[in-house]
Design a protein around this motif. Structure first.
Motif, PDB file in Angstrom:
ATOM      1  N   PRO A  57       0.639  -1.263   0.065  1.00  0.00           N
ATOM      2  CA  PRO A  57      -0.009   0.170   0.123  1.00  0.00           C
ATOM      3  C   PRO A  57       0.795   1.249  -0.096  1.00  0.00           C
ATOM      4  O   PRO A  57       1.821   1.164   0.805  1.00  0.00           O
ATOM      5  CB  PRO A  57      -0.788   0.077   1.099  1.00  0.00           C
ATOM      6  CG  PRO A  57      -0.703  -1.582   1.696  1.00  0.00           C
ATOM      7  CD  PRO A  57       0.494  -2.209   1.264  1.00  0.00           C
ATOM      8  N   HIS A  58       0.554   2.135  -0.718  1.00  0.00           N
ATOM      9  CA  HIS A  58       1.306   3.274  -1.062  1.00  0.00           C
ATOM     10  C   HIS A  58       2.771   3.352  -1.298  1.00  0.00           C
ATOM     11  O   HIS A  58       3.690   4.125  -1.312  1.00  0.00           O
ATOM     12  CB  HIS A  58       1.101   4.482   0.282  1.00  0.00           C
ATOM     13  CG  HIS A  58      -0.221   4.394   0.696  1.00  0.00           C
ATOM     14  ND1 HIS A  58      -1.106   5.393   0.058  1.00  0.00           N
ATOM     15  CD2 HIS A  58      -0.999   3.892   1.817  1.00  0.00           C
ATOM     16  CE1 HIS A  58      -2.309   5.302   0.545  1.00  0.00           C
ATOM     17  NE2 HIS A  58      -2.212   4.471   1.710  1.00  0.00           N
ATOM     18  N   ASN A  59       3.102   1.897  -1.827  1.00  0.00           N
ATOM     19  CA  ASN A  59       4.331   1.638  -2.383  1.00  0.00           C
ATOM     20  C   ASN A  59       5.315   1.894  -1.241  1.00  0.00           C
ATOM     21  O   ASN A  59       6.559   2.357  -1.318  1.00  0.00           O
ATOM     22  CB  ASN A  59       4.748   2.649  -3.509  1.00  0.00           C
ATOM     23  CG  ASN A  59       3.805   2.161  -4.722  1.00  0.00           C
ATOM     24  OD1 ASN A  59       3.401   3.234  -5.246  1.00  0.00           O
ATOM     25  ND2 ASN A  59       3.669   1.058  -5.144  1.00  0.00           N
ATOM     26  N   GLN A  60       4.945   1.660   0.152  1.00  0.00           N
ATOM     27  CA  GLN A  60       6.026   1.739   1.338  1.00  0.00           C
ATOM     28  C   GLN A  60       5.666   0.647   2.235  1.00  0.00           C
ATOM     29  O   GLN A  60       4.533   0.306   2.424  1.00  0.00           O
ATOM     30  CB  GLN A  60       5.821   3.206   1.713  1.00  0.00           C
ATOM     31  CG  GLN A  60       4.619   3.385   2.446  1.00  0.00           C
ATOM     32  CD  GLN A  60       4.006   4.782   2.927  1.00  0.00           C
ATOM     33  OE1 GLN A  60       4.989   5.700   2.302  1.00  0.00           O
ATOM     34  NE2 GLN A  60       3.401   4.889   3.873  1.00  0.00           N
ATOM     35  N   MET A  61       6.861   0.240   2.915  1.00  0.00           N
ATOM     36  CA  MET A  61       6.960  -0.664   4.075  1.00  0.00           C
ATOM     37  C   MET A  61       7.835  -0.324   5.073  1.00  0.00           C
ATOM     38  O   MET A  61       8.893   0.524   4.787  1.00  0.00           O
ATOM     39  CB  MET A  61       7.089  -2.079   3.414  1.00  0.00           C
ATOM     40  CG  MET A  61       6.185  -2.757   2.664  1.00  0.00           C
ATOM     41  SD  MET A  61       6.534  -4.566   2.093  1.00  0.00           S
ATOM     42  CE  MET A  61       6.306  -5.197   3.594  1.00  0.00           C
ATOM     43  N   ARG A  62       7.267  -0.782   6.376  1.00  0.00           N
ATOM     44  CA  ARG A  62       8.273  -0.656   7.411  1.00  0.00           C
ATOM     45  C   ARG A  62       9.592  -1.624   7.008  1.00  0.00           C
ATOM     46  O   ARG A  62       9.332  -2.457   6.529  1.00  0.00           O
ATOM     47  CB  ARG A  62       7.850  -1.255   8.766  1.00  0.00           C
ATOM     48  CG  ARG A  62       6.645  -0.211   9.137  1.00  0.00           C
ATOM     49  CD  ARG A  62       6.124  -0.976  10.383  1.00  0.00           C
ATOM     50  NE  ARG A  62       7.092  -1.215  11.395  1.00  0.00           N
ATOM     51  CZ  ARG A  62       7.194  -0.506  12.609  1.00  0.00           C
ATOM     52  NH1 ARG A  62       6.095   0.134  12.875  1.00  0.00           N
ATOM     53  NH2 ARG A  62       7.984  -0.913  13.697  1.00  0.00           N
ATOM     54  N   MET A  63      10.866  -0.918   7.368  1.00  0.00           N
ATOM     55  CA  MET A  63      11.929  -1.762   6.890  1.00  0.00           C
ATOM     56  C   MET A  63      11.996  -3.215   7.376  1.00  0.00           C
ATOM     57  O   MET A  63      12.439  -4.050   7.028  1.00  0.00           O
ATOM     58  CB  MET A  63      13.158  -1.134   7.636  1.00  0.00           C
ATOM     59  CG  MET A  63      13.463   0.437   6.676  1.00  0.00           C
ATOM     60  SD  MET A  63      14.281   0.069   5.327  1.00  0.00           S
ATOM     61  CE  MET A  63      15.649  -0.284   5.776  1.00  0.00           C
ATOM     62  N   SER A  64      11.487  -3.445   8.818  1.00  0.00           N
ATOM     63  CA  SER A  64      11.501  -4.681   9.417  1.00  0.00           C
ATOM     64  C   SER A  64      10.673  -5.356   8.512  1.00  0.00           C
ATOM     65  O   SER A  64      10.817  -6.625   8.325  1.00  0.00           O
ATOM     66  CB  SER A  64      11.043  -4.539  10.638  1.00  0.00           C
ATOM     67  OG  SER A  64       9.792  -3.871  11.002  1.00  0.00           O
ATOM     68  N   GLU A  93      11.876   7.150   4.937  1.00  0.00           N
ATOM     69  CA  GLU A  93      11.158   8.020   5.557  1.00  0.00           C
ATOM     70  C   GLU A  93      10.735   7.578   7.104  1.00  0.00           C
ATOM     71  O   GLU A  93      10.637   6.335   7.347  1.00  0.00           O
ATOM     72  CB  GLU A  93      10.116   8.606   5.239  1.00  0.00           C
ATOM     73  CG  GLU A  93      10.284   9.005   3.735  1.00  0.00           C
ATOM     74  CD  GLU A  93       8.745   9.244   3.045  1.00  0.00           C
ATOM     75  OE1 GLU A  93       7.630   9.071   3.727  1.00  0.00           O
ATOM     76  OE2 GLU A  93       8.540  10.085   2.081  1.00  0.00           O
ATOM     77  N   LYS A  94      10.835   8.314   8.026  1.00  0.00           N
ATOM     78  CA  LYS A  94      10.233   8.040   9.483  1.00  0.00           C
ATOM     79  C   LYS A  94       8.985   7.795   9.341  1.00  0.00           C
ATOM     80  O   LYS A  94       8.069   8.474   8.649  1.00  0.00           O
ATOM     81  CB  LYS A  94      10.545   9.361  10.645  1.00  0.00           C
ATOM     82  CG  LYS A  94      11.914   9.240  11.077  1.00  0.00           C
ATOM     83  CD  LYS A  94      11.869   8.263  12.049  1.00  0.00           C
ATOM     84  CE  LYS A  94      13.240   8.739  12.833  1.00  0.00           C
ATOM     85  NZ  LYS A  94      13.392   7.767  13.915  1.00  0.00           N
ATOM     86  N   SER A  95       8.351   6.674   9.888  1.00  0.00           N
ATOM     87  CA  SER A  95       6.870   6.426  10.023  1.00  0.00           C
ATOM     88  C   SER A  95       6.283   7.352  10.775  1.00  0.00           C
ATOM     89  O   SER A  95       6.617   7.664  11.913  1.00  0.00           O
ATOM     90  CB  SER A  95       6.901   5.009  10.799  1.00  0.00           C
ATOM     91  OG  SER A  95       5.558   4.642  11.022  1.00  0.00           O
ATOM     92  N   LEU A 103      10.417   3.879   6.982  1.00  0.00           N
ATOM     93  CA  LEU A 103       9.830   3.121   6.064  1.00  0.00           C
ATOM     94  C   LEU A 103      10.590   3.029   5.041  1.00  0.00           C
ATOM     95  O   LEU A 103      11.327   4.202   4.584  1.00  0.00           O
ATOM     96  CB  LEU A 103       8.374   4.075   5.613  1.00  0.00           C
ATOM     97  CG  LEU A 103       7.278   4.033   6.816  1.00  0.00           C
ATOM     98  CD1 LEU A 103       6.269   5.111   6.080  1.00  0.00           C
ATOM     99  CD2 LEU A 103       6.671   2.872   7.030  1.00  0.00           C
ATOM    100  N   ALA A 104      10.448   2.172   4.010  1.00  0.00           N
ATOM    101  CA  ALA A 104      11.315   2.401   2.576  1.00  0.00           C
ATOM    102  C   ALA A 104      10.218   2.537   1.707  1.00  0.00           C
ATOM    103  O   ALA A 104       9.046   1.911   1.707  1.00  0.00           O
ATOM    104  CB  ALA A 104      12.037   0.913   2.350  1.00  0.00           C
ATOM    105  N   VAL A 105      10.405   3.597   0.826  1.00  0.00           N
ATOM    106  CA  VAL A 105       9.295   4.074  -0.236  1.00  0.00           C
ATOM    107  C   VAL A 105       9.968   4.081  -1.371  1.00  0.00           C
ATOM    108  O   VAL A 105      11.141   4.511  -1.849  1.00  0.00           O
ATOM    109  CB  VAL A 105       9.133   5.551   0.081  1.00  0.00           C
ATOM    110  CG1 VAL A 105       7.826   6.035  -0.798  1.00  0.00           C
ATOM    111  CG2 VAL A 105       8.657   5.610   1.748  1.00  0.00           C
TER     112      VAL A 105
END
Length: 151
Positions: A57-64, A93-95, A103-105
């Motif tokens: 979603p939104h082309n982003q995910m938490r790094m973990s 980016e910071k979540s 987040l990796a975007v």
């Protein structure tokens, strides 16, 4: 751990399977990386990170979460994302929900690279995997692999 007296040695077929699986696990990523790097500035692992981000979603995910989905440690994922960041394919980016999380975007340049690399990755996977499985029940094989490593 099981009691040593209850452990049975592998039979010939099990040993052959285990050794072949080990070779595939070692060599397949190297072969795909070589194919990818011949035509693009990203290796197979980096490509998979771009794929996972493109599906999120939104082309982003938490790094973990991204690390878990790609089968990498968090430090391993950090190194991959650092390489992708240097190419402007991903940014960090910071979540907004958790100030401790990153987040990796996927960037627009990342989307472009993903689209350009997709045919190379597809051809590599077809050549190194599926061309050897003609006549095999691919769906059954996928179910067996899922039993070993569930999503």
């Amino acid at each position: 751990m099981a009691d040593v007296t209850t452990i049975h040695p592998l039979d010939r077929d099990e040993e052959a399977f285990l050794r072949a699986l080990g070779r595939v696990m070692t060599l397949l990523p190297r072969m795909v990386d070589a194919d990818m790097l011949e035509e693009h500035p990203i290796a197979g692992t980096e490509y998979m990170v771009l794929v996972r981000l493109s599906e999120a979603p939104h082309n982003q995910m938490r790094m973990s979460d991204l690390a878990t989905m790609c089968g990498l440690s968090l430090s391993g994922m950090t190194r991959v994302v650092n390489r992708l960041e240097r190419q402007s394919l991903v940014l960090r980016e910071k979540s907004p929900d958790d100030g401790r999380a990153w987040l990796a975007v996927l960037t627009s340049a990342g989307w472009t690279q993903l689209k350009q690399a997709w045919p190379t990755n597809l051809a590599s996977v077809r050549r190194h995997i599926f061309s050897h499985l003609e006549g095999c029940d691919i769906a059954a094989a996928a179910r067996v692999l899922e039993r070993i490593a569930p999503c």
